[in-house]
Design an enzyme around this catalytic site. Structure first.
Site, PDB file in Angstrom:
ATOM      1  N   GLU A  42      -6.071  -7.365  -0.287  1.00 29.00           N
ATOM      2  CA  GLU A  42      -6.661  -7.599   0.697  1.00 29.00           C
ATOM      3  C   GLU A  42      -7.854  -7.646   0.344  1.00 29.00           C
ATOM      4  O   GLU A  42      -7.954  -6.531  -0.662  1.00 29.00           O
ATOM      5  CB  GLU A  42      -5.796  -6.344   1.473  1.00 29.00           C
ATOM      6  CG  GLU A  42      -4.591  -6.951   2.379  1.00 29.00           C
ATOM      7  CD  GLU A  42      -4.360  -5.841   3.110  1.00 29.00           C
ATOM      8  OE1 GLU A  42      -5.200  -4.631   3.426  1.00 29.00           O
ATOM      9  OE2 GLU A  42      -3.004  -5.552   3.270  1.00 29.00           O
ATOM     10  N   GLU A 100       0.869  -0.998  -0.106  1.00 26.33           N
ATOM     11  CA  GLU A 100      -0.295  -0.004   0.132  1.00 26.33           C
ATOM     12  C   GLU A 100       0.508   1.504   0.244  1.00 26.33           C
ATOM     13  O   GLU A 100       0.802   2.267   0.885  1.00 26.33           O
ATOM     14  CB  GLU A 100      -0.870  -0.163   1.044  1.00 26.33           C
ATOM     15  CG  GLU A 100      -1.908  -0.953   0.878  1.00 26.33           C
ATOM     16  CD  GLU A 100      -3.034  -1.225   2.693  1.00 26.33           C
ATOM     17  OE1 GLU A 100      -2.807  -0.746   3.516  1.00 26.33           O
ATOM     18  OE2 GLU A 100      -3.932  -1.743   2.144  1.00 26.33           O
TER      19      GLU A 100
HETATM   20  C1  BGC Z   1      -3.356  -2.848   6.928  1.00 29.96           C
HETATM   21  C2  BGC Z   1      -3.488  -3.370   8.234  1.00 29.96           C
HETATM   22  C3  BGC Z   1      -5.428  -2.820   8.925  1.00 29.96           C
HETATM   23  C4  BGC Z   1      -6.382  -3.320   7.340  1.00 29.96           C
HETATM   24  C5  BGC Z   1      -7.391  -2.960   7.236  1.00 29.96           C
HETATM   25  C6  BGC Z   1      -4.211  -3.801   6.519  1.00 29.96           C
HETATM   26  O1  BGC Z   1      -3.376  -3.048   5.209  1.00 29.96           O
HETATM   27  O2  BGC Z   1      -1.275  -3.644   7.354  1.00 29.96           O
HETATM   28  O3  BGC Z   1      -3.299  -2.656   9.593  1.00 29.96           O
HETATM   29  O4  BGC Z   1      -5.690  -4.308   9.325  1.00 29.96           O
HETATM   30  O5  BGC Z   1      -5.200  -3.459   6.248  1.00 29.96           O
HETATM   31  O6  BGC Z   1      -7.500  -2.081   7.326  1.00 29.96           O
END
Ligand code: BGC
Length: 372
Positions: A313, A198
């Site tokens: 993610e 990210e």
């Molecule tokens: C972050 C986490 C976070 C998740 C959802 C991830 O990319 O590393 O810390 O909980 O995103 O927000």
């Protein structure tokens, strides 16, 4: 652009204020065992939107990523255990038994010299070796990344995170990857490198377009053909794909993240600067459109640019009502898969988890939404 702006801002505020978050999870029982019987790995049946810019092997690797999970909040905490969860051996058996791919977020930056050479801490690197090798031995694909190098994107430090001189920040990234790549040069091609989780803030746009090729060159010195994941700015937002300029390299898979609708997936998260209230369900027509628009933007970019995609993610906070978490999870899974986009769910055993360390069992409806 209208809908991703508040989301991007929220993500920024979320990260900036994460330091306020108390560890939520209780100690984990080592005796915990898997609740679900192992099943054969499942692969995304639909081929990638396009593989014209990658080799046949990287195209096949992208497709084989299939269905996966993030072992989140473990090795990317400032120190393993700081965020209430450690990467226990039993987790490796559990995830490798049911998923095709395991993404292991790693905070190398806090376990390396603060100087430009960024010499890796050998004890920490050995810990990562242990995890990587145990997972590879199980036959799954493994993604290791560079997670929460907060200073690089201009974020405040987390508690227990060490500050580095801004003059050596970028060079450290290159030099950490040089060492990581050297270390894993002989591992199976099922091990993938993701250059940075990210990128955002000071790395948006041209800054990342300029830095990523330098990092990739350090990797390519020892790993000429390994599949490498690179994602766009604004937290790997699909809306930033159009700004991403990739180096000429035929083994790049492009990583995207998506938490739309953000007010749904992140409701109740207290470490956001302005938390969203609980009570938002999922998924009505507007919410479904937010999800499919994002995935469709990504699919079209891939079809036009020839790099396969990976959804690294997506997921929901544990306080979201369970039927809505399940509906969201199944919907995103199906919509990604029908577009030939493999995925890794955020995450396994922490606040967004599909497995509960409290009960020592899968959150069964969520597990089914991912895998059945
Ligand atoms: C972050 C986490 C976070 C998740 C959802 C991830 O990319 O590393 O810390 O909980 O995103 O927000």
């Amino acid at each position: 652009m209208t809908h991703e702006r508040p989301r991007a801002r929220s993500r920024l505020l979320h990260q900036m204020t994460r330091s306020l978050r108390p560890p939520l999870l209780l100690a984990i029982s080592l005796a915990a065992t898997a609740g679900a019987a192992a099943q054969p790995p499942r692969r995304t049946a639909v081929p990638p939107p396009s593989c014209s810019a990658v080799t046949q092997q990287t195209c096949s690797t992208a497709q084989a990523l299939g269905r996966g999970i993030n072992l989140g909040n473990m090795l990317e905490a400032p120190r393993e255990g700081d965020w209430g969860v450690k990467l226990e051996p039993v987790y490796i058996d559990q995830v490798a038994g049911v998923f095709d791919t395991v993404r292991v977020p790693v905070r190398w930056s806090n376990h390396a010299a603060l100087t430009a050479d960024a010499r890796l801490d050998e004890a920490f690197a050995k810990r990562v070796d242990q995890v990587v090798d145990a997972l590879l031995a199980k036959g799954v694909h493994v993604i290791i990344n560079m997670h929460h190098y907060n200073q690089l994107s201009g974020n405040p430090l987390h508690p227990n995170e060490k500050e580095v001189d801004p003059a050596v920040m970028d060079t450290r990234l290159v030099n950490m990857w040089r060492q990581i790549a050297q270390r894993y040069r002989d591992r199976s091609p099922r091990l993938l490198f993701e250059l940075l989780n990210e990128p955002h803030g000071r790395l948006n746009g041209e800054a990342w377009n300029t830095l990523a090729p330098k990092v990739l060159a350090a990797v390519r010195a020892t790993n000429p053909t390994r599949a490498v994941l690179i994602g766009p700015g604004e937290w790997n937002s699909v809306h930033e794909l159009k700004k991403l300029r990739l180096p000429p390299d035929r083994n790049i898979i492009v990583s995207i993240h998506n938490y739309d609708p953000f007010d749904f997936t992140h409701q109740g998260v207290q470490h956001l600067a302005k938390p969203f209230p609980l009570g938002t369900t999922c998924c009505d027509a507007r919410q479904r459109k937010a999800i499919t628009d994002a995935l469709e933007t990504a699919r079209q970019w891939s079809a036009a640019n020839g790099h396969p995609l990976h959804l690294g993610e997506f997921g929901t906070y544990e306080k979201v009502d369970l039927p809505s978490r399940v509906a969201y999870t199944r919907f995103v899974r199906d919509e990604a898969e029908r577009r030939g986009i493999p995925w890794t769910f955020w995450e396994f055993a922490s606040e967004f988890g599909v497995w509960s360390p409290k009960t020592g069992e899968w959150v069964e409806p969520l597990r089914r939404a991912l895998l059945d």
